[in-house]
Write a protein that holds these residues in place. Structure first.
Motif, PDB file in Angstrom:
ATOM      1  N   UNK A   1       0.808  -1.231   0.000  1.00 43.24           N
ATOM      2  CA  UNK A   1       0.000   0.000   0.000  1.00 43.24           C
ATOM      3  C   UNK A   1       0.838   1.276   0.000  1.00 43.24           C
ATOM      4  N   UNK A   2       1.988   1.233  -0.654  1.00 46.01           N
ATOM      5  CA  UNK A   2       2.747   2.463  -0.902  1.00 46.01           C
ATOM      6  C   UNK A   2       2.222   3.133  -2.175  1.00 46.01           C
ATOM      7  N   UNK A   3       1.896   2.287  -3.155  1.00 49.34           N
ATOM      8  CA  UNK A   3       1.371   2.721  -4.442  1.00 49.34           C
ATOM      9  C   UNK A   3       0.414   1.636  -4.891  1.00 49.34           C
ATOM     10  N   UNK A   4      -0.860   1.963  -4.966  1.00 54.33           N
ATOM     11  CA  UNK A   4      -1.862   1.006  -5.437  1.00 54.33           C
ATOM     12  C   UNK A   4      -2.365   1.481  -6.786  1.00 54.33           C
ATOM     13  N   UNK A   5      -2.335   0.582  -7.751  1.00 57.62           N
ATOM     14  CA  UNK A   5      -2.823   0.857  -9.087  1.00 57.62           C
ATOM     15  C   UNK A   5      -4.120   0.093  -9.277  1.00 57.62           C
ATOM     16  N   UNK A   6      -5.153   0.796  -9.741  1.00 59.43           N
ATOM     17  CA  UNK A   6      -6.441   0.183 -10.026  1.00 59.43           C
ATOM     18  C   UNK A   6      -6.737   0.418 -11.494  1.00 59.43           C
ATOM     19  N   UNK A   7      -6.817  -0.660 -12.256  1.00 61.10           N
ATOM     20  CA  UNK A   7      -7.116  -0.587 -13.678  1.00 61.10           C
ATOM     21  C   UNK A   7      -8.582  -0.937 -13.870  1.00 61.10           C
ATOM     22  N   UNK A   8      -9.375   0.071 -14.207  1.00 62.83           N
ATOM     23  CA  UNK A   8     -10.808  -0.122 -14.409  1.00 62.83           C
ATOM     24  C   UNK A   8     -11.169  -0.024 -15.882  1.00 62.83           C
ATOM     25  N   UNK A   9     -10.239  -0.359 -16.743  1.00 64.89           N
ATOM     26  CA  UNK A   9     -10.505  -0.310 -18.179  1.00 64.89           C
ATOM     27  C   UNK A   9     -10.206   1.057 -18.752  1.00 64.89           C
ATOM     28  N   UNK A  10     -11.240   1.884 -18.887  1.00 61.46           N
ATOM     29  CA  UNK A  10     -11.061   3.220 -19.465  1.00 61.46           C
ATOM     30  C   UNK A  10     -10.399   4.202 -18.501  1.00 61.46           C
ATOM     31  N   UNK A  11     -10.381   3.854 -17.226  1.00 61.00           N
ATOM     32  CA  UNK A  11      -9.784   4.724 -16.211  1.00 61.00           C
ATOM     33  C   UNK A  11      -8.740   3.936 -15.428  1.00 61.00           C
ATOM     34  N   UNK A  12      -7.578   4.541 -15.251  1.00 58.32           N
ATOM     35  CA  UNK A  12      -6.527   3.963 -14.419  1.00 58.32           C
ATOM     36  C   UNK A  12      -6.338   4.906 -13.232  1.00 58.32           C
ATOM     37  N   UNK A  13      -6.374   4.339 -12.031  1.00 60.12           N
ATOM     38  CA  UNK A  13      -6.281   5.146 -10.817  1.00 60.12           C
ATOM     39  C   UNK A  13      -5.038   4.734 -10.038  1.00 60.12           C
ATOM     40  N   UNK A  14      -4.242   5.720  -9.655  1.00 57.71           N
ATOM     41  CA  UNK A  14      -3.050   5.498  -8.837  1.00 57.71           C
ATOM     42  C   UNK A  14      -3.282   6.173  -7.499  1.00 57.71           C
ATOM     43  N   UNK A  15      -3.084   5.437  -6.412  1.00 58.88           N
ATOM     44  CA  UNK A  15      -3.173   6.016  -5.073  1.00 58.88           C
ATOM     45  C   UNK A  15      -1.812   5.790  -4.414  1.00 58.88           C
TER      46      UNK A  15
END
Length: 105
Positions: A65-79
């Motif tokens: 949980x230093x960098x979480x990448x969420x690939x939701x298809x059309x949207x990529x989210x980096x936390x």
């Protein structure tokens, strides 16, 4: 994204990827205050995406949980944790045409 506001994510930046990449239409970058906060934000986002109809968002980085990448298809989210976000500086990499005052430090 309202989900990011709900979880108190910080320094949210949205970058349009149209014409820059075929991997997604949009990238969202946000910070959490700690590893626990980053993990909580990511968990909340994944659940919200599933409720919105995204069947199986791909998630990487939850273990640390230093960098979480969420690939939701059309949207990529980096936390990110702030220090990790500063180190990788994705805003500069992907938004060379974005005004300086809209980029995270």
């Amino acid at each position: 994204m309202a989900c990011l506001e709900d979880t108190k994510a910080e320094d949210v930046v949205t970058i349009e990827l149209a014409g820059k990449s075929s991997m997604a239409d949009c990238m969202v970058i946000a910070s959490g205050r700690s590893q626990r906060h980053v993990g909580s934000v990511a968990d909340y986002l994944v659940e919200a995406l599933k409720k919105a109809g995204c069947k199986a968002p791909r998630v990487e980085g939850m273990t640390h949980a230093d960098w979480v990448l969420i690939d939701a298809g059309d949207i990529v989210i980096h936390v990110f944790r702030p220090e990790v976000r500063d180190f990788y500086n994705l805003e500069r990499l992907w938004s060379s045409d974005m005004p300086e005052d809209q980029l995270a430090n």
